[in-house]
Scaffold this motif. Structure first.
Motif, PDB file in Angstrom:
ATOM      1  N   ILE A  56      -7.066   5.275  -6.396  1.00 44.97           N
ATOM      2  CA  ILE A  56      -5.888   5.714  -5.645  1.00 44.97           C
ATOM      3  C   ILE A  56      -4.694   5.686  -6.595  1.00 44.97           C
ATOM      4  O   ILE A  56      -4.342   4.637  -7.137  1.00 44.97           O
ATOM      5  CB  ILE A  56      -5.642   4.833  -4.407  1.00 44.97           C
ATOM      6  CG1 ILE A  56      -6.838   4.957  -3.454  1.00 44.97           C
ATOM      7  CG2 ILE A  56      -4.346   5.239  -3.710  1.00 44.97           C
ATOM      8  CD1 ILE A  56      -6.745   4.104  -2.213  1.00 44.97           C
ATOM      9  N   TYR A  96      -5.030   2.143   4.314  1.00 42.80           N
ATOM     10  CA  TYR A  96      -4.722   3.575   4.113  1.00 42.80           C
ATOM     11  C   TYR A  96      -5.260   4.479   5.232  1.00 42.80           C
ATOM     12  O   TYR A  96      -5.230   5.698   5.081  1.00 42.80           O
ATOM     13  CB  TYR A  96      -5.300   4.050   2.779  1.00 42.80           C
ATOM     14  CG  TYR A  96      -4.800   3.280   1.583  1.00 42.80           C
ATOM     15  CD1 TYR A  96      -3.500   3.470   1.109  1.00 42.80           C
ATOM     16  CD2 TYR A  96      -5.613   2.338   0.948  1.00 42.80           C
ATOM     17  CE1 TYR A  96      -3.037   2.746   0.019  1.00 42.80           C
ATOM     18  CE2 TYR A  96      -5.154   1.622  -0.142  1.00 42.80           C
ATOM     19  CZ  TYR A  96      -3.865   1.831  -0.603  1.00 42.80           C
ATOM     20  OH  TYR A  96      -3.402   1.119  -1.677  1.00 42.80           O
ATOM     21  N   GLY A 148      -6.140  10.257  -3.775  1.00 46.99           N
ATOM     22  CA  GLY A 148      -7.376   9.588  -4.150  1.00 46.99           C
ATOM     23  C   GLY A 148      -8.250  10.522  -4.958  1.00 46.99           C
ATOM     24  O   GLY A 148      -8.413  11.686  -4.595  1.00 46.99           O
TER      25      GLY A 148
END
Lengths: 217, 217
Positions: free
Chosen positions: B173, A169, B85
């Motif tokens: 996430i 990510y 997140g």
């Protein structure tokens, strides 16, 4: 109260002088500038500046090159150790510099730097020296190699803490190892990006301290 | 333009009726309330609301219990899939509910809900039904089980995408699988927490669209 007069007599050079180790100012000749004077700030309290979600300027340094990028995707993760998470897109020149060195400084600009924030985001450190191009003044950090930006309200020196999510990510977890902040204004007018060229401005503060249970502040 | 008149004729009940499956409103009797009417919103554009770093209200649902928590530690991570997140401290009652179900809704409150935001943060869903206690109105979500909060400006339905950092940092996430937002006001006045009971308020918007390179917007 929140600024000192300083002069910038130097040409653009971009790295510390050999004699003093001090950072030279960049690209501004004999010009009187006002900068917020910064003081030591407790690293476990950086939420005060980062939790509201401001646009930040992230500096990096690899060998003799310094770079700066505009970044809006970040979050506080822990008080102690003082952890913050930053999503640094791998398309950025800064990504490689930070990946290789494991260091950066998160600098907090105010609305005085709005146009500069946009211009930094528009350009790549692969093509230009952004400190020089945009007349930013670097200050030597205490612990890490990338510089603080003197023009900003606060600067947080960071070392890589965990790169577990970098591959998947581009998400870096850093520990803030040293923090610097101006004492005034207490609530600087910060920029909060919404996409499409539009920023929200935060500056007005409201307190609900009396409503909080002490342990929840 | 941004609100509809609705009535809340129901006692507190806290879960969908058996006959219609629709969410009942909670704890408010025959009271005329104004709520922002929400429309479908593109999931890959949730940065517009989340990137500025607002305090959010996160709803969860496990079996027949619904909960809501106040949260300020979050970041956008990707446009498509639309990833965000969230750091959800394991001390929160919501942690277990979200850990077990892998679902939540991120709701965006405005300054109209300031005191409620604080009170939600002060209390635990282990002790009280917060929807009932604070007079919040749940709306059935489209895809996930936790409810939207009708009183909020926007709501983002989320499913767990990656729990790799949950054990180490309580960092979830999520993928935003469905988004709802009011059309007006275009820039709602949001709350940005700084610790110590103090919120910054963002509401004034400034555009620098003309300064951006098109690909950088």
């Amino acid at each position: 109260m929140d600024a000192i007069i300083d002069t910038n007599p130097h040409e653009c050079d971009g790295f510390p002088t050999k004699t003093t180790g001090a950072w030279q100012t960049h690209c501004v000749k004999d010009q009187k500038m006002r900068y917020p004077k910064k003081y030591d700030f407790p690293v476990h309290q950086v939420r005060r500046y980062l939790e509201p979600g401001p646009i930040v300027l992230v500096t990096s340094r690899l060998q003799d090159k310094t770079n700066v990028m505009t970044l809006g995707w970040h979050t506080v993760l822990e008080f102690s150790p003082s952890l913050v998470g930053l999503m640094i897109s791998s398309g950025n020149h800064s990504f490689r510099m930070i990946r290789e060195t494991g260091e950066c400084v998160i600098n907090l600009p105010t609305t005085k730097l709005t146009d500069t924030v946009v211009r930094i985001g528009n350009t790549s450190g692969a093509d230009i020296d952004k400190f020089c191009e945009f007349g930013l003044t670097p200050d030597q950090a205490s612990v890490v190699k990338p510089p603080l930006i003197r023009d900003c309200h606060a600067g947080f020196e960071c070392r890589l803490h965990d790169d577990a999510l970098v591959e998947r990510y581009n998400f870096f977890i850093f520990e803030v190892v040293k923090a610097h902040a101006a004492k005034t204004p207490k609530h600087p007018e910060t920029l909060h990006y919404t996409g499409d060229g539009v920023f929200m401005v935060a500056g007005k503060a409201i307190s609900r301290r009396s409503l909080f249970r002490p342990g929840m502040l």
